[in-house]
Design a protein around this motif. Structure first.
Motif, PDB file in Angstrom:
ATOM      1  N   ASP A  14       4.991  37.963   1.924  1.00 36.46           N
ATOM      2  CA  ASP A  14       4.105  37.268   0.981  1.00 36.46           C
ATOM      3  C   ASP A  14       4.581  35.867   0.597  1.00 36.46           C
ATOM      4  OD1 ASP A  14       2.147  39.483   0.482  1.00 36.46           O
ATOM      5  OD2 ASP A  14       3.976  40.497  -0.198  1.00 36.46           O
ATOM      6  N   PRO A  15       4.712  34.970   1.561  1.00 38.96           N
ATOM      7  CA  PRO A  15       5.245  33.636   1.236  1.00 38.96           C
ATOM      8  C   PRO A  15       4.364  32.847   0.269  1.00 38.96           C
ATOM      9  CG  PRO A  15       4.480  33.740   3.535  1.00 38.96           C
ATOM     10  CD  PRO A  15       4.466  35.137   2.998  1.00 38.96           C
ATOM     11  N   HIS A  16       3.059  32.810   0.525  1.00 40.11           N
ATOM     12  CA  HIS A  16       2.166  32.028  -0.338  1.00 40.11           C
ATOM     13  C   HIS A  16       2.172  32.581  -1.764  1.00 40.11           C
ATOM     14  CE1 HIS A  16      -1.379  30.069  -1.954  1.00 40.11           C
ATOM     15  NE2 HIS A  16      -1.862  31.270  -2.235  1.00 40.11           N
ATOM     16  N   GLU A  17       2.095  33.904  -1.883  1.00 38.94           N
ATOM     17  CA  GLU A  17       2.035  34.538  -3.202  1.00 38.94           C
ATOM     18  C   GLU A  17       3.321  34.294  -3.996  1.00 38.94           C
ATOM     19  OE1 GLU A  17       1.184  35.822  -0.360  1.00 38.94           O
ATOM     20  OE2 GLU A  17      -0.909  36.454  -0.572  1.00 38.94           O
ATOM     21  N   CYS A  18       4.466  34.276  -3.295  1.00 41.18           N
ATOM     22  CA  CYS A  18       5.739  34.048  -3.996  1.00 41.18           C
ATOM     23  C   CYS A  18       5.849  32.619  -4.511  1.00 41.18           C
ATOM     24  CB  CYS A  18       6.919  34.407  -3.088  1.00 41.18           C
ATOM     25  SG  CYS A  18       7.142  36.197  -2.929  1.00 41.18           S
ATOM     26  N   ILE A  19       5.388  31.651  -3.707  1.00 36.19           N
ATOM     27  CA  ILE A  19       5.400  30.254  -4.179  1.00 36.19           C
ATOM     28  C   ILE A  19       4.478  30.123  -5.388  1.00 36.19           C
ATOM     29  CG2 ILE A  19       4.764  27.870  -3.607  1.00 36.19           C
ATOM     30  CD1 ILE A  19       5.526  28.492  -0.682  1.00 36.19           C
ATOM     31  N   GLU A  20       3.294  30.730  -5.274  1.00 33.50           N
ATOM     32  CA  GLU A  20       2.308  30.655  -6.352  1.00 33.50           C
ATOM     33  C   GLU A  20       2.873  31.242  -7.653  1.00 33.50           C
ATOM     34  OE1 GLU A  20      -2.333  30.970  -5.576  1.00 33.50           O
ATOM     35  OE2 GLU A  20      -1.401  32.943  -5.766  1.00 33.50           O
ATOM     36  N   LEU A  21       3.532  32.392  -7.536  1.00 36.70           N
ATOM     37  CA  LEU A  21       4.083  33.060  -8.723  1.00 36.70           C
ATOM     38  C   LEU A  21       5.239  32.247  -9.321  1.00 36.70           C
ATOM     39  CD1 LEU A  21       3.996  35.514 -10.573  1.00 36.70           C
ATOM     40  CD2 LEU A  21       5.419  36.757  -8.929  1.00 36.70           C
ATOM     41  N   LEU A  22       6.096  31.711  -8.453  1.00 41.92           N
ATOM     42  CA  LEU A  22       7.212  30.892  -8.939  1.00 41.92           C
ATOM     43  C   LEU A  22       6.680  29.687  -9.702  1.00 41.92           C
ATOM     44  CD1 LEU A  22      10.293  30.394  -8.988  1.00 41.92           C
ATOM     45  CD2 LEU A  22      10.045  29.168  -6.810  1.00 41.92           C
TER      46      LEU A  22
END
Ligand code: ZN
Length: 244
Positions: free
Chosen positions: A44-52
């Motif tokens: 989940d690369p996109h989701e992790c950047i978004e959450l960070l």
């Protein structure tokens, strides 16, 4: 002020979410210090950047962050890491690419220098021996340095008399910051490698001058299922079970 020290999320959203929940349970923090490798390996690369990006944080660049956007070469990656990197590159939005591309190599905050690998070689060097640590104490000016990259919780100490020693960073033990200069690794959130599969992170309290490491159980199986669905390499799936 309290700071969460997190590193190597590696696109593992289940682990990252569990760590954020744990931080809240412990009273929250004013800011997150992220030591890089937000993406790479995980599903989940996109989701992790978004959450960070929803948190008050600063983040330095890791080798996987820059490899995913072609800013560094993957020649030094093993075949599994390179395959995961190619897959990751296809999942990123334009905003993700811009975010990763703008990550600095080094951040100085409070009494700490933040880097991914080492202060001497922020992207690639692994700080895993006292010999390498000793050389690196000459490469930053602040009393303390925070590193990730090896995914192993460790503390290197440099005394006024010039002796360098290494120690494990056990969880739930208060590490009091004193006269000795320290290089601290909080372990990895998304792919621990010290034999404990639980997510690893630390909290620094500037009022008490203490750093404490925490381990957090998360649903490893859900991350592994998502990796299999996405066709990520099986060796990367399996290693999450063992924390190696
Ligand atoms: Zn990493």
């Amino acid at each position: 002020m309290r700071y969460a020290i997190i590193s190597d999320i590696h696109a593992n959203l289940a682990a990252f979410t569990a760590v954020l929940d744990d931080i809240e349970r412990r009273g929250g923090v004013g800011k997150m210090w992220c030591l890089g490798d937000v993406v790479g390996y995980g599903p989940d690369p996109h989701e992790c950047i978004e959450l960070l990006c929803q948190t008050n944080h600063v983040c330095v660049a890791g080798n996987h962050d820059w490899a995913a956007i072609g800013k560094v070469d993957t020649a030094e990656f093993n075949p599994d890491a390179a395959a995961a990197c190619r897959w990751t590159a296809q999942q990123l939005s334009a905003a993700d690419v811009e975010y990763l591309g703008n990550l600095p190599l080094l951040i100085q905050e409070d009494d700490f220098t933040l880097v991914h690998g080492s202060p001497r070689e922020p992207i690639w060097e692994y700080l895993i021996s006292t010999g390498i640590a000793k050389e690196n104490f000459a490469c930053f000016k602040s009393p303390f340095c925070l590193v990730g990259h090896s995914h192993v919780p460790l503390v290197f100490s440099y005394s006024e008399s010039g002796t360098c020693s290494a120690g494990q960073f056990p969880s739930n033990v208060k590490l009091a910051l004193g006269k000795n200069r320290l290089i601290i690794n909080p372990g990895g959130v998304g792919q621990p490698r010290d034999g404990d599969p639980r997510a690893s992170y630390a909290i620094y309290d500037s009022k008490t001058g203490q750093v404490r490491l925490y381990r957090v159980s998360y649903n490893i199986r859900s991350t592994q299922d998502r990796m299999v669905e996405r066709g990520l390499p099986m060796r990367l799936v399996a290693r999450l079970s063992y924390g190696m």
